[in-house]
Write a protein that holds these residues in place. Structure first.
Motif, PDB file in Angstrom:
ATOM      1  N   ASP A 204      40.730  15.933  22.059  1.00  0.00           N
ATOM      2  CA  ASP A 204      42.188  15.961  22.087  1.00  0.00           C
ATOM      3  C   ASP A 204      42.748  14.612  21.665  1.00  0.00           C
ATOM      4  OD1 ASP A 204      42.203  18.579  22.945  1.00  0.00           O
ATOM      5  OD2 ASP A 204      42.289  18.057  25.067  1.00  0.00           O
ATOM      6  N   GLU A 205      42.146  13.523  22.155  1.00  0.00           N
ATOM      7  CA  GLU A 205      42.595  12.186  21.779  1.00  0.00           C
ATOM      8  C   GLU A 205      42.349  11.933  20.303  1.00  0.00           C
ATOM      9  OE1 GLU A 205      40.658   9.534  24.486  1.00  0.00           O
ATOM     10  OE2 GLU A 205      41.810  10.221  26.213  1.00  0.00           O
ATOM     11  N   HIS A 206      41.267  12.446  19.793  1.00  0.00           N
ATOM     12  CA  HIS A 206      41.006  12.317  18.362  1.00  0.00           C
ATOM     13  C   HIS A 206      42.075  13.072  17.572  1.00  0.00           C
ATOM     14  CE1 HIS A 206      36.430  11.218  18.573  1.00  0.00           C
ATOM     15  NE2 HIS A 206      37.224  10.257  18.998  1.00  0.00           N
ATOM     16  N   ALA A 207      42.461  14.242  18.065  1.00  0.00           N
ATOM     17  CA  ALA A 207      43.478  15.042  17.377  1.00  0.00           C
ATOM     18  C   ALA A 207      44.813  14.308  17.336  1.00  0.00           C
ATOM     19  CB  ALA A 207      43.634  16.393  18.061  1.00  0.00           C
ATOM     20  N   VAL A 208      45.168  13.619  18.413  1.00  0.00           N
ATOM     21  CA  VAL A 208      46.408  12.850  18.449  1.00  0.00           C
ATOM     22  C   VAL A 208      46.388  11.761  17.389  1.00  0.00           C
ATOM     23  CG1 VAL A 208      47.803  11.265  19.840  1.00  0.00           C
ATOM     24  CG2 VAL A 208      46.862  13.329  20.885  1.00  0.00           C
ATOM     25  N   ILE A 209      45.249  11.091  17.261  1.00  0.00           N
ATOM     26  CA  ILE A 209      45.106  10.045  16.243  1.00  0.00           C
ATOM     27  C   ILE A 209      45.273  10.631  14.844  1.00  0.00           C
ATOM     28  CG2 ILE A 209      43.494   8.398  15.214  1.00  0.00           C
ATOM     29  CD1 ILE A 209      42.216   8.158  18.065  1.00  0.00           C
ATOM     30  N   VAL A 210      44.633  11.774  14.601  1.00  0.00           N
ATOM     31  CA  VAL A 210      44.694  12.402  13.277  1.00  0.00           C
ATOM     32  C   VAL A 210      46.128  12.789  12.928  1.00  0.00           C
ATOM     33  CG1 VAL A 210      43.979  14.389  11.895  1.00  0.00           C
ATOM     34  CG2 VAL A 210      42.318  13.234  13.348  1.00  0.00           C
ATOM     35  N   GLU A 211      46.852  13.374  13.884  1.00  0.00           N
ATOM     36  CA  GLU A 211      48.212  13.821  13.586  1.00  0.00           C
ATOM     37  C   GLU A 211      49.148  12.643  13.336  1.00  0.00           C
ATOM     38  OE1 GLU A 211      48.791  16.876  12.740  1.00  0.00           O
ATOM     39  OE2 GLU A 211      46.656  17.091  13.179  1.00  0.00           O
ATOM     40  N   ALA A 212      48.923  11.521  14.010  1.00  0.00           N
ATOM     41  CA  ALA A 212      49.726  10.324  13.732  1.00  0.00           C
ATOM     42  C   ALA A 212      49.451   9.833  12.317  1.00  0.00           C
ATOM     43  CB  ALA A 212      49.404   9.238  14.755  1.00  0.00           C
ATOM     44  N   ILE A 213      48.192   9.885  11.926  1.00  0.00           N
ATOM     45  CA  ILE A 213      47.822   9.490  10.558  1.00  0.00           C
ATOM     46  C   ILE A 213      48.455  10.442   9.550  1.00  0.00           C
ATOM     47  CG2 ILE A 213      45.880   9.401   8.940  1.00  0.00           C
ATOM     48  CD1 ILE A 213      44.176   8.315  11.286  1.00  0.00           C
ATOM     49  N   ALA A 214      48.430  11.741   9.845  1.00  0.00           N
ATOM     50  CA  ALA A 214      49.002  12.741   8.938  1.00  0.00           C
ATOM     51  C   ALA A 214      50.491  12.502   8.712  1.00  0.00           C
ATOM     52  CB  ALA A 214      48.769  14.146   9.499  1.00  0.00           C
ATOM     53  N   ARG A 215      51.192  12.004   9.738  1.00  0.00           N
ATOM     54  CA  ARG A 215      52.632  11.708   9.623  1.00  0.00           C
ATOM     55  C   ARG A 215      52.880  10.371   8.929  1.00  0.00           C
ATOM     56  NH1 ARG A 215      52.363  12.903  15.128  1.00  0.00           N
ATOM     57  NH2 ARG A 215      52.874  10.729  15.644  1.00  0.00           N
ATOM     58  N   GLY A 216      51.805   9.606   8.720  1.00  0.00           N
ATOM     59  CA  GLY A 216      51.969   8.282   8.151  1.00  0.00           C
ATOM     60  C   GLY A 216      52.537   7.290   9.139  1.00  0.00           C
ATOM     61  N   ASP A 217      52.412   7.587  10.425  1.00  0.00           N
ATOM     62  CA  ASP A 217      52.966   6.742  11.488  1.00  0.00           C
ATOM     63  C   ASP A 217      51.889   5.758  11.956  1.00  0.00           C
ATOM     64  OD1 ASP A 217      54.105   5.613  13.758  1.00  0.00           O
ATOM     65  OD2 ASP A 217      55.044   7.488  14.412  1.00  0.00           O
ATOM     66  N   ALA A 218      51.852   4.597  11.341  1.00  0.00           N
ATOM     67  CA  ALA A 218      50.815   3.614  11.646  1.00  0.00           C
ATOM     68  C   ALA A 218      50.893   3.126  13.087  1.00  0.00           C
ATOM     69  CB  ALA A 218      50.918   2.426  10.679  1.00  0.00           C
ATOM     70  N   HIS A 219      52.112   2.904  13.569  1.00  0.00           N
ATOM     71  CA  HIS A 219      52.266   2.411  14.937  1.00  0.00           C
ATOM     72  C   HIS A 219      51.726   3.427  15.946  1.00  0.00           C
ATOM     73  CE1 HIS A 219      53.968   0.313  18.380  1.00  0.00           C
ATOM     74  NE2 HIS A 219      54.505   1.460  18.773  1.00  0.00           N
ATOM     75  N   ALA A 220      52.060   4.701  15.750  1.00  0.00           N
ATOM     76  CA  ALA A 220      51.585   5.748  16.658  1.00  0.00           C
ATOM     77  C   ALA A 220      50.069   5.880  16.590  1.00  0.00           C
ATOM     78  CB  ALA A 220      52.248   7.079  16.328  1.00  0.00           C
ATOM     79  N   ALA A 221      49.516   5.754  15.397  1.00  0.00           N
ATOM     80  CA  ALA A 221      48.060   5.857  15.240  1.00  0.00           C
ATOM     81  C   ALA A 221      47.366   4.712  15.965  1.00  0.00           C
ATOM     82  CB  ALA A 221      47.691   5.850  13.763  1.00  0.00           C
ATOM     83  N   MET A 222      47.895   3.500  15.834  1.00  0.00           N
ATOM     84  CA  MET A 222      47.321   2.346  16.507  1.00  0.00           C
ATOM     85  C   MET A 222      47.430   2.483  18.022  1.00  0.00           C
ATOM     86  SD  MET A 222      48.871  -0.564  13.951  1.00  0.00           S
ATOM     87  CE  MET A 222      48.210  -1.986  14.842  1.00  0.00           C
ATOM     88  N   THR A 223      48.578   2.964  18.493  1.00  0.00           N
ATOM     89  CA  THR A 223      48.781   3.149  19.930  1.00  0.00           C
ATOM     90  C   THR A 223      47.811   4.194  20.473  1.00  0.00           C
ATOM     91  OG1 THR A 223      51.128   2.561  19.755  1.00  0.00           O
ATOM     92  CG2 THR A 223      50.449   3.814  21.705  1.00  0.00           C
ATOM     93  N   ALA A 224      47.648   5.295  19.731  1.00  0.00           N
ATOM     94  CA  ALA A 224      46.757   6.370  20.165  1.00  0.00           C
ATOM     95  C   ALA A 224      45.305   5.897  20.197  1.00  0.00           C
ATOM     96  CB  ALA A 224      46.895   7.574  19.244  1.00  0.00           C
ATOM     97  N   MET A 225      44.894   5.118  19.198  1.00  0.00           N
ATOM     98  CA  MET A 225      43.523   4.621  19.174  1.00  0.00           C
ATOM     99  C   MET A 225      43.277   3.647  20.321  1.00  0.00           C
ATOM    100  SD  MET A 225      40.479   4.515  17.988  1.00  0.00           S
ATOM    101  CE  MET A 225      40.443   5.264  16.349  1.00  0.00           C
ATOM    102  N   THR A 226      44.233   2.754  20.557  1.00  0.00           N
ATOM    103  CA  THR A 226      44.090   1.796  21.654  1.00  0.00           C
ATOM    104  C   THR A 226      43.984   2.512  22.992  1.00  0.00           C
ATOM    105  OG1 THR A 226      45.308   0.093  20.432  1.00  0.00           O
ATOM    106  CG2 THR A 226      45.154  -0.178  22.814  1.00  0.00           C
ATOM    107  N   ALA A 227      44.829   3.533  23.191  1.00  0.00           N
ATOM    108  CA  ALA A 227      44.792   4.304  24.441  1.00  0.00           C
ATOM    109  C   ALA A 227      43.468   5.045  24.578  1.00  0.00           C
ATOM    110  CB  ALA A 227      45.956   5.287  24.480  1.00  0.00           C
TER     111      ALA A 227
END
Length: 257
Positions: A204-227
């Motif tokens: 599920d956490e991996h999916a959150v990271i992927v969807e942030a990347i799909a949106r092009g949202d770098a900040h969200a992707a970084m936050t999701a990976m850190t979490a």
């Protein structure tokens, strides 16, 4: 030259060839024995999929017998594993699978947070449709593996997911750093993770990271990976429970052909 002398020379040549073949066999082991790279890969994989516990003794004789090679080959493999921080070499004693301290474990996760945040930032800013599609497919494979109870395969896919992100980032230096950190992570998990817990990455956490990347949202992707990495680190404990040593001969036995 007489026929008798010619035959004698021929016999001597055959004897020399036979001795040479015998010496080569002694140096290299049976024809079906794995080479140095293959032995390294098998021990490396045994660490990654949690079959070799931190502190496990890696005796040269036992490994040489298990793989069907001589001790010189085993020593070279152990030296390579030591360079990768997977094995600790001890003078006049058997090498052991590395056992990271608590401080080393915290440092490793701190390093992973920095490196992988940079990786997902790169991916989110430049990910192609094909790249996002590959990440989603990878996450689904991982989820399916865990759903079928294939924990070992799921763990390998989890590690591969992080490596795939590094590949898509296109930064070879970051990818190299991550590969070194990922190789040491299973030892940290084994050394300090509760045996009753689940040490796998959350799909599920991996999916959150992927969807942030799909949106092009770098900040969200970084936050999701850190979490995500903070969550993995939060699963560590300090119980240091003793585990039974594995049978190296059974684990690495070379099958006969």
């Amino acid at each position: 030259m007489s026929v008798r002398k010619s035959k004698a020379n021929g016999a001597a040549g055959s004897a020399r060839a036979s001795r040479a073949r015998g010496a080569a066999a002694a140096r290299h082991g049976p024809a079906n024995a794995p080479n140095e790279g293959e032995i390294f890969a098998r021990i490396y994989e045994a660490v990654l999929d949690h079959r070799l516990q931190p502190g496990t003794k890696l005796k040269e004789v036992a490994l040489a017998d298990a793989f069907g090679v001589n001790r010189a080959v085993v020593r070279k493999v152990l030296a390579r594993l030591s360079y990768n921080r997977l094995v600790a070499l001890r003078p006049n004693r058997a090498a052991v699978v590395a056992s990271p301290t608590i401080d080393e474990s915290r440092d490793l996760f701190a390093a992973r947070r920095v490196v992988e945040a940079a990786i997902v930032e790169c991916v989110a800013r430049a990910a192609s449709r094909e790249g996002v599609k590959a990440l989603r497919a990878h996450a689904r494979q991982e989820q399916d593996a865990y759903a079928r109870g294939e924990t070992r395969r799921g763990l390998k896919l989890s590690l591969a997911f992080h490596r795939e992100l590094a590949r898509l980032a296109g930064n070879g230096v970051l990818a190299e750093f991550l590969d070194q950190l990922i190789a040491r992570t299973p030892l940290v998990v084994l050394a300090h993770k509760s045996t009753s817990g689940d040490s796998a990455c959350s799909d599920d956490e991996h999916a959150v990271i992927v969807e942030a990347i799909a949106r092009g949202d770098a900040h969200a992707a970084m936050t999701a990976m850190t979490a995500h990495l903070t969550s993995l680190e939060g699963q560590l404990d300090l119980t240091g429970k003793t585990r039974a040593a594995p049978d190296l001969a059974a684990m690495f036995a070379v099958s006969e052909v």
